[in-house]
Design an enzyme around this catalytic site. Structure first.
Site, PDB file in Angstrom:
ATOM      1  CB  CYS A 151      -0.961  -0.016   1.184  1.00  0.00           C
ATOM      2  SG  CYS A 151      -0.192  -0.338   2.785  1.00  0.00           S
ATOM      3  CE1 TYR A 152       2.009   4.275   4.986  1.00  0.00           C
ATOM      4  CE2 TYR A 152       2.749   2.130   5.750  1.00  0.00           C
ATOM      5  CZ  TYR A 152       2.137   3.348   6.000  1.00  0.00           C
ATOM      6  OH  TYR A 152       1.671   3.636   7.260  1.00  0.00           O
TER       7      TYR A 152
END
Length: 338
Positions: A151-152
């Site tokens: 996600c990051y």
């Protein structure tokens, strides 16, 4: 053509989001949900939101049982556990979208350094297909195994890659300061994510040690053809979902805010899920969607790029379905825009 789909590790938040999205997909039938428990709970007892929408138990299924029921598998297992079963799935003719970190990094030495585990399937890493369509769409088409991004890294890569490719920012001394909702830590209870611990609080974690650092550097290096170095600091925010990444980079020459925004806009002009905006984006603007909103500002001697995504959708399950659509030659937006 109906694709029979199984979800491994179906108790978590990403598995729920996958099921919710796939139930809207006209060419998909969900045929298997797995758990490592043996009591076969009905999916509605684990995810009450699916009551009356999906009539399946969660089962501890063998590879052969999965092969009988499924054409494609979405893997929501922890790292190392995923790579222990993926080879058997592929050998039995199934395609796999793996949401763990096991196939994201090309270098097994880097993987074992950052994850502290011997990789169960190291031979596949150099040729693994990384599933960020906005940058690496062509290899995803028709692939048998796609490594879904973290996600990051999704948020940071979408922000920085266009400016690196344009030669607008330097590849070193990049800072990514990111904040995530608590769902990013998963559904398994942990002390730091209990309500009394994280509510009314805001904290950094994994400073200098977060496992998404080498993934971000790998993505930016592959996109730009340069060796990139990143200082990545994540923070936990007391909200359910969403990521805001504030990325700081040094320009290679004098540049204006309008020019930086225009470079982002030109790069993503044909991308269905990336919107370059003039105002400052907020996580609520993309909550529950597969969209990423980006903008840029020039402040002093830095270009600042702001990026927001829903960590559970564009940062996980929505991206997985986007990759699935490419693997099977469906319209890339299928089930993701309604």
């Amino acid at each position: 053509m109906t694709i029979r789909v199984g979800i491994l590790g179906a108790t978590g938040y990403t598995a729920f989001e996958l099921a919710r999205i796939l139930l809207r997909h006209s060419d998909v039938q969900i045929t298997a949900l797995t758990t490592r428990q043996d009591d076969r709970p009905h999916v509605s007892s684990v995810h009450p939101q699916l009551t009356g929408r999906l009539d399946l138990p969660l089962e501890n299924l063998s590879l052969d049982q999965l092969a009988e029921r499924c054409d494609c598998i979405f893997g929501c297992l922890p790292h190392a556990a995923s790579a222990a079963v993926v080879p058997g799935l592929l050998e039995r003719g199934m395609k796999v979208v793996d949401l763990s970190a096991d196939y994201r990094l090309r270098d097994v030495v880097v993987y074992e350094k950052w994850y502290g585990e011997k990789h169960p399937d190291p031979a596949r890493l150099p040729e693994s297909i990384y599933g960020l369509p906005e940058l690496f769409r062509d290899p995803i088409r028709g692939a048998d195994l796609v490594a879904n991004p973290g996600c990051y890294p999704t948020s940071a890569t979408l922000a920085l890659a266009p400016l690196l490719k344009a030669g607008m920012i330097q590849p070193t001394d990049i800072v990514v300061d990111a904040k995530s909702g608590v769902s990013g830590a998963g559904r398994t209870p942990k002390l730091g994510t209990l309500f009394p611990e994280c509510n009314e609080s805001f904290a950094a974690y994994g400073v200098g040690t977060h496992r998404h650092t080498p993934e971000i550097e790998q993505n930016l290096g592959q996109a730009s053809g340069q060796t990139c170095s990143v200082i990545f600091t994540p923070h936990l925010v007391p909200m359910d979902r969403g990521i805001l990444s504030t990325c700081y980079a040094k320009p290679t020459a004098a540049v204006t805010t309008a020019e930086a925004i225009d470079a982002l806009r030109q790069f993503y002009v044909d991308e269905p899920f990336v919107q370059v905006v003039d105002g400052l984006p907020a996580t609520k603007h993309v909550s529950g969607t597969n969209y990423c909103h980006l903008t840029a500002r020039v402040v002093g001697e830095r270009i600042i790029v702001l990026s927001v995504i829903d960590n559970l959708i564009k940062g996980a399950s929505g991206a997985a379905v986007q990759n699935f659509n490419l693997m099977y030659d469906f319209a890339e937006t299928t089930a993701l825009t309604n």
